[in-house]
Write a protein that holds these residues in place. Structure first.
Motif, mmCIF file in Angstrom:
data_model
loop_
_atom_site.group_PDB
_atom_site.id
_atom_site.type_symbol
_atom_site.label_atom_id
_atom_site.label_comp_id
_atom_site.label_asym_id
_atom_site.label_seq_id
_atom_site.Cartn_x
_atom_site.Cartn_y
_atom_site.Cartn_z
ATOM 1 N N TYR A 71 43.122 16.691 -35.428
ATOM 2 C CA TYR A 71 42.672 17.776 -34.610
ATOM 3 C C TYR A 71 43.796 18.459 -33.837
ATOM 4 O O TYR A 71 44.005 19.697 -33.498
ATOM 5 C CB TYR A 71 41.481 17.261 -33.701
ATOM 6 N N GLY A 72 44.848 17.779 -33.323
ATOM 7 C CA GLY A 72 45.859 18.485 -32.550
ATOM 8 C C GLY A 72 46.694 19.228 -33.228
ATOM 9 O O GLY A 72 47.125 20.074 -32.879
ATOM 10 N N LEU A 73 46.798 18.596 -34.618
ATOM 11 C CA LEU A 73 47.600 19.624 -35.386
ATOM 12 C C LEU A 73 47.077 20.951 -35.661
ATOM 13 O O LEU A 73 47.806 21.868 -35.688
ATOM 14 C CB LEU A 73 47.931 18.971 -36.922
ATOM 15 N N TYR A 74 45.925 20.824 -36.035
ATOM 16 C CA TYR A 74 44.896 22.169 -36.212
ATOM 17 C C TYR A 74 45.169 23.094 -34.850
ATOM 18 O O TYR A 74 45.309 24.201 -35.063
ATOM 19 C CB TYR A 74 43.835 21.648 -36.363
ATOM 20 N N VAL A 75 44.766 22.352 -33.597
ATOM 21 C CA VAL A 75 44.879 23.359 -32.332
ATOM 22 C C VAL A 75 46.209 23.808 -32.079
ATOM 23 O O VAL A 75 46.275 24.959 -31.646
ATOM 24 C CB VAL A 75 44.405 22.335 -31.352
ATOM 25 N N ALA A 105 51.111 17.085 -30.928
ATOM 26 C CA ALA A 105 49.818 16.452 -31.300
ATOM 27 C C ALA A 105 49.543 14.951 -31.068
ATOM 28 O O ALA A 105 48.426 14.416 -30.554
ATOM 29 C CB ALA A 105 49.514 16.818 -32.803
ATOM 30 N N GLY A 106 50.893 14.259 -31.204
ATOM 31 C CA GLY A 106 50.867 12.767 -31.106
ATOM 32 C C GLY A 106 50.736 12.527 -29.360
ATOM 33 O O GLY A 106 49.918 11.669 -29.161
ATOM 34 N N LEU A 107 51.225 13.331 -28.842
ATOM 35 C CA LEU A 107 51.424 13.213 -27.337
ATOM 36 C C LEU A 107 49.736 13.411 -26.900
ATOM 37 O O LEU A 107 49.280 12.686 -25.919
ATOM 38 C CB LEU A 107 52.351 14.324 -26.516
ATOM 39 N N SER A 108 49.285 14.502 -27.288
ATOM 40 C CA SER A 108 47.859 15.009 -26.936
ATOM 41 C C SER A 108 46.987 13.818 -27.196
ATOM 42 O O SER A 108 45.992 13.510 -26.567
ATOM 43 C CB SER A 108 47.623 16.195 -27.616
ATOM 44 N N ALA A 130 47.687 10.480 -27.541
ATOM 45 C CA ALA A 130 47.962 9.321 -26.949
ATOM 46 C C ALA A 130 47.564 9.510 -25.415
ATOM 47 O O ALA A 130 46.904 8.591 -24.606
ATOM 48 C CB ALA A 130 49.366 8.843 -26.792
ATOM 49 N N LEU A 131 47.746 10.718 -25.067
ATOM 50 C CA LEU A 131 47.553 10.901 -23.274
ATOM 51 C C LEU A 131 46.134 11.590 -22.961
ATOM 52 O O LEU A 131 45.541 11.352 -22.096
ATOM 53 C CB LEU A 131 48.596 11.900 -22.805
ATOM 54 N N GLU A 138 43.367 12.523 -25.953
ATOM 55 C CA GLU A 138 42.275 12.255 -26.791
ATOM 56 C C GLU A 138 41.785 10.847 -26.674
ATOM 57 O O GLU A 138 40.518 10.499 -26.406
ATOM 58 C CB GLU A 138 42.345 12.624 -28.227
ATOM 59 N N LYS A 139 42.765 9.819 -26.905
ATOM 60 C CA LYS A 139 42.533 8.411 -26.761
ATOM 61 C C LYS A 139 41.654 7.895 -25.421
ATOM 62 O O LYS A 139 40.617 7.296 -25.516
ATOM 63 C CB LYS A 139 43.649 7.693 -26.988
ATOM 64 N N PRO A 140 42.446 8.155 -24.221
ATOM 65 C CA PRO A 140 41.325 7.891 -23.144
ATOM 66 C C PRO A 140 40.157 8.707 -22.969
ATOM 67 O O PRO A 140 39.300 7.747 -22.525
ATOM 68 C CB PRO A 140 42.463 8.383 -21.949
ATOM 69 N N LEU A 141 40.066 9.569 -23.497
ATOM 70 C CA LEU A 141 38.692 10.218 -23.410
ATOM 71 C C LEU A 141 37.729 9.454 -24.325
ATOM 72 O O LEU A 141 36.491 9.254 -24.085
ATOM 73 C CB LEU A 141 38.579 11.827 -23.841
ATOM 74 N N ILE A 142 38.329 9.112 -25.858
ATOM 75 C CA ILE A 142 37.475 8.416 -26.688
ATOM 76 C C ILE A 142 37.168 6.841 -26.013
ATOM 77 O O ILE A 142 35.868 6.343 -26.016
ATOM 78 C CB ILE A 142 38.159 8.233 -27.877
ATOM 79 N N ASP A 143 38.043 6.207 -25.267
ATOM 80 C CA ASP A 143 37.833 5.263 -24.759
ATOM 81 C C ASP A 143 36.591 5.046 -23.740
ATOM 82 O O ASP A 143 35.931 4.340 -23.429
ATOM 83 C CB ASP A 143 39.168 4.419 -24.256
ATOM 84 N N LEU A 144 36.782 6.498 -22.862
ATOM 85 C CA LEU A 144 35.619 6.561 -21.980
ATOM 86 C C LEU A 144 34.221 6.441 -22.378
ATOM 87 O O LEU A 144 33.478 5.896 -21.999
ATOM 88 C CB LEU A 144 36.074 7.660 -21.050
#
Length: 96
Positions: free
Chosen positions: A30-34, A73-76, A78-79, A81-87
């Motif tokens: 998704y980050g690659l696309y955006v 995209a990797g930074l996005s 990790a910093l 998307e992943k925290p939002l998914i965890d929430l």
């Protein structure tokens, strides 16, 4: 359609597609696309600013823009998307 058929029905390329690099690309897709158009513009501006010889179809433009896009995209992921998914998983657990 033929490629999807080959993967789904004939198990062609499944070992390749299940490898760690391809799974990582799937996570950050998704980050690659955006970000890809924005990173192309940034790399183009930097090449122009520093007077580097290039064209939009040159290998150096491709690798610079691709590398920058992968990094962003990797930074996005990790910093942000992943925290939002965890929430989401924390507050909206799905019971089996």
């Amino acid at each position: 359609a033929v490629l999807i058929y080959c993967v789904a029905r004939r198990n062609l390329f499944t070992q390749l597609l299940d490898s760690a690099p391809f799974r990582y690309l799937g996570k950050i897709s998704y980050g690659l696309y955006v970000y890809h158009y924005g990173m192309i513009a940034v790399v183009d501006a930097l090449f122009h600013k520093y007077g580097l010889d290039y064209s939009m179809r040159s290998p150096q433009m491709f690798f610079a823009a691709m590398g920058a896009t992968l990094l962003l995209a990797g930074l996005s992921f990790a910093l942000l998307e992943k925290p939002l998914i965890d929430l989401k998983d924390k507050f909206f657990k799905i019971s089996s």
